[in-house]
Design a protein around this motif. Structure first.
Motif, PDB file in Angstrom:
ATOM      1  N   ASP A   1      45.836  76.078  56.435  1.00  0.00           N
ATOM      2  CA  ASP A   1      46.979  76.375  55.564  1.00  0.00           C
ATOM      3  C   ASP A   1      47.480  75.109  54.854  1.00  0.00           C
ATOM      4  O   ASP A   1      47.807  75.132  53.668  1.00  0.00           O
ATOM      5  CB  ASP A   1      48.096  76.997  56.411  1.00  0.00           C
ATOM      6  CG  ASP A   1      49.057  77.817  55.562  1.00  0.00           C
ATOM      7  OD1 ASP A   1      48.602  78.390  54.552  1.00  0.00           O
ATOM      8  OD2 ASP A   1      50.251  77.875  55.897  1.00  0.00           O
ATOM      9  N   LEU A   2      47.509  73.986  55.592  1.00  0.00           N
ATOM     10  CA  LEU A   2      47.942  72.719  54.981  1.00  0.00           C
ATOM     11  C   LEU A   2      46.974  72.325  53.867  1.00  0.00           C
ATOM     12  O   LEU A   2      47.394  71.917  52.776  1.00  0.00           O
ATOM     13  CB  LEU A   2      47.992  71.606  56.031  1.00  0.00           C
ATOM     14  CG  LEU A   2      49.140  71.674  57.051  1.00  0.00           C
ATOM     15  CD1 LEU A   2      48.946  70.634  58.147  1.00  0.00           C
ATOM     16  CD2 LEU A   2      50.492  71.457  56.383  1.00  0.00           C
ATOM     17  N   LEU A   3      45.672  72.458  54.169  1.00  0.00           N
ATOM     18  CA  LEU A   3      44.643  72.143  53.156  1.00  0.00           C
ATOM     19  C   LEU A   3      44.902  72.896  51.868  1.00  0.00           C
ATOM     20  O   LEU A   3      44.938  72.315  50.790  1.00  0.00           O
ATOM     21  CB  LEU A   3      43.286  72.631  53.650  1.00  0.00           C
ATOM     22  CG  LEU A   3      42.362  71.699  54.390  1.00  0.00           C
ATOM     23  CD1 LEU A   3      41.055  72.423  54.652  1.00  0.00           C
ATOM     24  CD2 LEU A   3      42.122  70.419  53.614  1.00  0.00           C
ATOM     25  N   ALA A   4      45.119  74.212  52.037  1.00  0.00           N
ATOM     26  CA  ALA A   4      45.332  75.061  50.865  1.00  0.00           C
ATOM     27  C   ALA A   4      46.622  74.670  50.149  1.00  0.00           C
ATOM     28  O   ALA A   4      46.764  74.903  48.951  1.00  0.00           O
ATOM     29  CB  ALA A   4      45.381  76.524  51.294  1.00  0.00           C
ATOM     30  N   GLY A   5      47.554  74.057  50.884  1.00  0.00           N
ATOM     31  CA  GLY A   5      48.808  73.616  50.281  1.00  0.00           C
ATOM     32  C   GLY A   5      48.711  72.190  49.739  1.00  0.00           C
ATOM     33  O   GLY A   5      49.735  71.592  49.393  1.00  0.00           O
ATOM     34  N   GLY A   6      47.500  71.604  49.729  1.00  0.00           N
ATOM     35  CA  GLY A   6      47.290  70.283  49.127  1.00  0.00           C
ATOM     36  C   GLY A   6      47.625  69.117  50.046  1.00  0.00           C
ATOM     37  O   GLY A   6      47.794  67.988  49.586  1.00  0.00           O
ATOM     38  N   ILE A   7      47.719  69.379  51.362  1.00  0.00           N
ATOM     39  CA  ILE A   7      48.045  68.299  52.319  1.00  0.00           C
ATOM     40  C   ILE A   7      46.809  68.032  53.182  1.00  0.00           C
ATOM     41  O   ILE A   7      46.093  68.974  53.557  1.00  0.00           O
ATOM     42  CB  ILE A   7      49.237  68.730  53.207  1.00  0.00           C
ATOM     43  CG1 ILE A   7      50.485  68.849  52.329  1.00  0.00           C
ATOM     44  CG2 ILE A   7      49.468  67.766  54.365  1.00  0.00           C
ATOM     45  CD1 ILE A   7      51.682  69.452  53.025  1.00  0.00           C
ATOM     46  N   VAL A   8      46.551  66.748  53.492  1.00  0.00           N
ATOM     47  CA  VAL A   8      45.395  66.421  54.344  1.00  0.00           C
ATOM     48  C   VAL A   8      45.792  66.595  55.812  1.00  0.00           C
ATOM     49  O   VAL A   8      46.691  65.912  56.300  1.00  0.00           O
ATOM     50  CB  VAL A   8      44.936  64.953  54.111  1.00  0.00           C
ATOM     51  CG1 VAL A   8      43.798  64.594  55.065  1.00  0.00           C
ATOM     52  CG2 VAL A   8      44.540  64.760  52.661  1.00  0.00           C
TER      53      VAL A   8
ATOM     54  N   GLU B   1      32.878  73.290  58.643  1.00  0.00           N
ATOM     55  CA  GLU B   1      33.346  73.865  57.365  1.00  0.00           C
ATOM     56  C   GLU B   1      34.722  73.322  56.996  1.00  0.00           C
ATOM     57  O   GLU B   1      34.990  73.030  55.834  1.00  0.00           O
ATOM     58  CB  GLU B   1      33.382  75.404  57.452  1.00  0.00           C
ATOM     59  CG  GLU B   1      32.017  76.045  57.553  1.00  0.00           C
ATOM     60  CD  GLU B   1      31.103  75.653  56.391  1.00  0.00           C
ATOM     61  OE1 GLU B   1      31.580  75.519  55.251  1.00  0.00           O
ATOM     62  OE2 GLU B   1      29.893  75.472  56.642  1.00  0.00           O
ATOM     63  N   LEU B   2      35.614  73.196  57.998  1.00  0.00           N
ATOM     64  CA  LEU B   2      36.946  72.658  57.682  1.00  0.00           C
ATOM     65  C   LEU B   2      36.853  71.177  57.296  1.00  0.00           C
ATOM     66  O   LEU B   2      37.585  70.697  56.436  1.00  0.00           O
ATOM     67  CB  LEU B   2      37.914  72.849  58.863  1.00  0.00           C
ATOM     68  CG  LEU B   2      38.452  74.280  59.055  1.00  0.00           C
ATOM     69  CD1 LEU B   2      39.380  74.359  60.263  1.00  0.00           C
ATOM     70  CD2 LEU B   2      39.209  74.773  57.815  1.00  0.00           C
ATOM     71  N   GLU B   3      35.901  70.479  57.930  1.00  0.00           N
ATOM     72  CA  GLU B   3      35.710  69.054  57.594  1.00  0.00           C
ATOM     73  C   GLU B   3      35.257  68.927  56.137  1.00  0.00           C
ATOM     74  O   GLU B   3      35.769  68.097  55.387  1.00  0.00           O
ATOM     75  CB  GLU B   3      34.660  68.452  58.526  1.00  0.00           C
ATOM     76  CG  GLU B   3      34.615  66.949  58.518  1.00  0.00           C
ATOM     77  CD  GLU B   3      33.881  66.450  59.748  1.00  0.00           C
ATOM     78  OE1 GLU B   3      34.497  65.741  60.547  1.00  0.00           O
ATOM     79  OE2 GLU B   3      32.696  66.810  59.911  1.00  0.00           O
ATOM     80  N   ARG B   4      34.293  69.784  55.755  1.00  0.00           N
ATOM     81  CA  ARG B   4      33.825  69.781  54.362  1.00  0.00           C
ATOM     82  C   ARG B   4      34.985  70.021  53.401  1.00  0.00           C
ATOM     83  O   ARG B   4      35.047  69.473  52.321  1.00  0.00           O
ATOM     84  CB  ARG B   4      32.789  70.898  54.159  1.00  0.00           C
ATOM     85  CG  ARG B   4      31.388  70.366  53.966  1.00  0.00           C
ATOM     86  CD  ARG B   4      30.452  71.471  53.497  1.00  0.00           C
ATOM     87  NE  ARG B   4      30.007  72.314  54.592  1.00  0.00           N
ATOM     88  CZ  ARG B   4      29.053  72.002  55.444  1.00  0.00           C
ATOM     89  NH1 ARG B   4      28.426  70.854  55.326  1.00  0.00           N
ATOM     90  NH2 ARG B   4      28.708  72.809  56.415  1.00  0.00           N
ATOM     91  N   ALA B   5      35.941  70.852  53.844  1.00  0.00           N
ATOM     92  CA  ALA B   5      37.072  71.191  52.966  1.00  0.00           C
ATOM     93  C   ALA B   5      38.156  70.107  52.978  1.00  0.00           C
ATOM     94  O   ALA B   5      39.071  70.142  52.155  1.00  0.00           O
ATOM     95  CB  ALA B   5      37.660  72.530  53.392  1.00  0.00           C
ATOM     96  N   GLY B   6      38.061  69.152  53.941  1.00  0.00           N
ATOM     97  CA  GLY B   6      39.023  68.047  53.915  1.00  0.00           C
ATOM     98  C   GLY B   6      39.790  67.780  55.206  1.00  0.00           C
ATOM     99  O   GLY B   6      40.607  66.853  55.259  1.00  0.00           O
TER     100      GLY B   6
END
Ligand SMILES: Cc1cc2nc3c(=O)[nH]c(=O)nc-3n(C[C@H](O)[C@H](O)[C@H](O)COP(=O)(O)OP(=O)(O)OC[C@H]3O[C@@H](n4cnc5c(N)ncnc54)[C@H](O)[C@@H]3O)c2cc1C
Length: 357
Positions: free
Chosen positions: A130-137, A163-168
């Protein structure tokens, strides 16, 4: 209905998916205590904590006085396990277990770029996505070698990790948080492996523990949760429990929405005069990580068997079969997550059907 919070109706699972949608706490509330009171014809008393129960006199006490009851239902939920960390920033750690917590989280994340999550279990992974999708690392710390370690076979945890690592997402596995210090709005988190991480916020997602204290003090039997029988009744006649605070037959905690609704319907029928047992169907758990969805059905504790992988056109299904090759559990992720309805049906066919409620 007496509630320690504002009594607004909201979907609690959204607490770990709402940042991506940029929802505020008030946007998550579907209806107020007042609306619900009118719609359901119940008296809702918000912002009142029940302080004690007196089963002998069938009364409960609150800070605005005593209330008497005929029958009583305890739906107290669960408390976040305290992180008990050292450091002058430890009191800045947030856990998100209700709308007010979510509101505090939103405020804390204003302008944040890096947020550390303690715990790579179901809720920790959902917050990371959810944080990733909100632009937070998100930085996730967990003592296990893979996320979802208590829930799935290692390979599924690993696929989610990759997969989450690939996404950030940045993982810090096989280690723990040691202390959190605060300096000019920045938090410094020291890990037990010696690493030092600078972040703008810390979320604790190390689990919840059923709220049993009120019941215990009142002499109601408790173990991990408030013990209930097949009807949801506690050791004290006329007092029922359900949801995250309850421990059902066979020592099962069922801290999810669907079993809570099923128990609520059965208890309501019993209270309305038709004695009704609680029957839970086969209910897989969905991890709400849209980057790489995971669906798991854990086998019953007493089932003897083992996990093995079944591959079909590069798609992996982890299946838990007993010695007679009957399916009792599964773990699927990514593309294979789509097969969970047919796997659930196959598991269900091994068990007798519960009577219709
Ligand atoms: C971040 C997060 C994500 C989740 N995602 C999912 C999901 O995807 N799917 C799923 O099925 N489940 C999910 N869950 C779990 C699910 O939300 C819970 O199982 C469900 O809300 C349990 O309902 P409950 O009524 O037992 O407890 P709660 O919803 O926690 O309600 C307990 C209520 O009791 C009140 N209360 C407590 N003590 C007192 C007192 N002494 N006096 C008066 N009132 C009191 C509280 O104020 C609260 O209103 C999630 C939980 C969290 C925290």
């Amino acid at each position: 209905m007496i509630s320690a919070d504002d009594g607004a109706q909201y979907s609690k699972p959204m607490l770990s998916t709402a940042l991506a949608q940029k929802k505020t706490a008030s946007q998550l509330a579907n209806s107020s205590a007042q609306d619900m009171s009118k719609r359901l014809n119940v008296a809702v008393i918000p912002h009142q904590r029940v302080l004690s129960l007196a089963p002998q006199s069938r009364t409960i006490s609150t800070s605005i006085g005593e209330f008497s009851y005929g029958d009583l239902v305890l739906a107290l939920g669960a408390d976040p396990i305290p992180s008990k960390l050292q450091g002058d920033g430890a009191d800045q750690i947030l856990s998100v277990n209700d709308l007010a917590d979510y509101s505090r989280l939103r405020a804390k994340l204003e302008g944040a770029r890096r947020v550390l999550i303690i715990g790579g279990g179901l809720i920790g992974c959902e917050f990371a996505n959810d944080l990733l999708a909100g632009g937070i690392v998100p930085l996730v710390v967990d003592p296990n070698p893979t996320p979802l370690a208590k829930l799935t076979p290692e390979a599924i945890g690993n696929s989610l990790k990759d997969e989450l690592e690939r996404a950030g997402v940045i993982w810090h596995l096989n280690t723990k948080v040691d202390r959190v210090n605060l300096k000019q709005n920045q938090l410094t988190v020291m890990l037990t492996n010696g690493l030092k991480l600078e972040v703008d916020g810390v979320i604790s997602a190390i689990g919840l523990t059923p709220r049993t204290e009120l019941a215990k003090v009142a002499g109601i039997a408790t173990a991990q949760g408030i013990l209930v029988d097949a009807y949801g009744e506690t050791s004290v006649p006329g007092i029922f429990a359900l949801g995250d605070c309850a421990e059902y037959l066979d020592g099962r905690l069922m801290p999810y929405v669907r079993p809570t609704l099923i128990a609520a319907r059965s208890i309501a029928a019993t209270l309305a005069g038709t004695l009704t047992q609680i029957h839970f169907p086969i209910m897989p758990i969905t991890v709400k990580t849209p980057t790489h969805p995971v669906v798991v059905l854990r086998p019953g504790l007493s089932v003897k068997g083992e996990w093995s992988v079944f591959r079909e056109l590069d798609i992996e299904h982890w299946l838990f079969r007993d010695d007679d090759n009957r399916l009792h559990g599964f773990a699927v992720s990514g593309t294979s997550a789509k097969s969970h309805p047919s796997l659930t049906r196959e598991v269900g066919s091994a068990y007798p059907k519960p009577p219709a409620a």
